[in-house]
Design an enzyme around this catalytic site. Structure first.
Site, PDB file in Angstrom:
ATOM      1  N   ARG A  52       2.417  -0.663  -4.931  1.00 13.99           N
ATOM      2  CA  ARG A  52       2.261  -2.175  -4.719  1.00 13.99           C
ATOM      3  C   ARG A  52       1.224  -2.456  -3.628  1.00 13.99           C
ATOM      4  O   ARG A  52       1.240  -1.635  -2.685  1.00 13.99           O
ATOM      5  CB  ARG A  52       3.463  -2.623  -4.834  1.00 13.99           C
ATOM      6  CG  ARG A  52       4.288  -3.231  -3.194  1.00 13.99           C
ATOM      7  CD  ARG A  52       4.796  -1.649  -2.639  1.00 13.99           C
ATOM      8  NE  ARG A  52       5.622  -0.892  -3.428  1.00 13.99           N
ATOM      9  CZ  ARG A  52       6.871  -1.045  -4.022  1.00 13.99           C
ATOM     10  NH1 ARG A  52       7.502  -1.918  -3.162  1.00 13.99           N
ATOM     11  NH2 ARG A  52       7.480  -0.366  -4.748  1.00 13.99           N
ATOM     12  N   GLY A  96       0.751  -1.178   0.107  1.00 12.47           N
ATOM     13  CA  GLY A  96      -0.060   0.206   0.239  1.00 12.47           C
ATOM     14  C   GLY A  96       0.833   1.154   0.240  1.00 12.47           C
ATOM     15  O   GLY A  96       0.516   2.343   0.645  1.00 12.47           O
ATOM     16  N   HIS A  97       1.857   1.215  -0.736  1.00 12.08           N
ATOM     17  CA  HIS A  97       2.965   2.490  -0.909  1.00 12.08           C
ATOM     18  C   HIS A  97       3.502   2.341  -2.382  1.00 12.08           C
ATOM     19  O   HIS A  97       3.710   1.314  -2.740  1.00 12.08           O
ATOM     20  CB  HIS A  97       3.433   2.575   0.277  1.00 12.08           C
ATOM     21  CG  HIS A  97       4.442   1.115   0.509  1.00 12.08           C
ATOM     22  ND1 HIS A  97       5.602   0.894  -0.182  1.00 12.08           N
ATOM     23  CD2 HIS A  97       4.368   0.399   1.365  1.00 12.08           C
ATOM     24  CE1 HIS A  97       6.085  -0.009   0.328  1.00 12.08           C
ATOM     25  NE2 HIS A  97       5.415  -0.601   1.269  1.00 12.08           N
ATOM     26  N   ALA A  98       4.197   3.308  -2.503  1.00 14.17           N
ATOM     27  CA  ALA A  98       5.271   3.391  -3.696  1.00 14.17           C
ATOM     28  C   ALA A  98       6.620   3.583  -2.998  1.00 14.17           C
ATOM     29  O   ALA A  98       6.647   4.388  -1.986  1.00 14.17           O
ATOM     30  CB  ALA A  98       4.765   4.272  -4.723  1.00 14.17           C
TER      31      ALA A  98
END
Ligand code: TYD
Length: 144
Positions: free
Chosen positions: A104, A57-59
């Site tokens: 992702r 839940g981040h890049a």
């Protein structure tokens, strides 16, 4: 920081790893800059992920990752702000290369799944983008 290359989902390749199969068990090797497509600075792993839980839940702005399901299975959804693709990792001899600037999400962990992550950088919270709306805005502007 201006990133010279804006990577897309299509740049995130599933890489086959060498297998040494024997009657007494199998062995897979990942060497720095050989199978792993960058210099590895950090290794960590996710385990005991409860059913239904999500990770990621981040890049990342700069960091690259190479992700392997060394045991069990899980899904990795990658997103470049315009295209989204879900890859199921369920073999210990396949690794997914996630480029910088890719969102992702990891989900559908099987019981006992172990997610091995090889990372190109040391841990740095400043390298994370944890808000999807912000990620899309930043991606559109081409500045990470
Ligand atoms: P995070 O990267 O958000 O986990 P995931 O993407 O798997 O869901 O990290 C979860 C927590 O662990 C967060 O508080 C930061 C900490 N952490 C470290 O201290 N060092 C590390 O190398 C990593 C990957 C995480």
């Amino acid at each position: 920081m201006n990133r010279p290359v804006q990577y897309t989902v299509a740049d995130c390749m599933l890489i086959d790893l060498p297998r040494h199969t024997r009657p007494n068990g199998n062995l897979t090797v990942v060497e720095n800059t050989v199978e792993a497509p960058f210099e590895i600075k950090r290794v960590y792993y996710l385990y005991d992920v409860p059913a239904g839980a999500e990770r990621g839940g981040h890049a990342h702005k700069v960091l690259q990752q190479f992700i392997i399901a060394v045991s069990g299975s899980f899904d990795v959804t990658i997103d470049d702000g315009s295209e989204r693709r879900t890859v199921t990792l369920n073999r210990p001899f396949k690794g997914l290369h996630i480029r910088p600037g890719i969102w992702r999400e990891l989900s559908n962990f099987s019981q006992g799944a172990v997610c091995l992550v090889l990372a190109s950088e040391h841990y740095d919270e400043a390298d994370y983008i944890r808000n999807y709306g912000e990620f899309v805005e930043i991606y559109k502007e081409g500045v990470l």
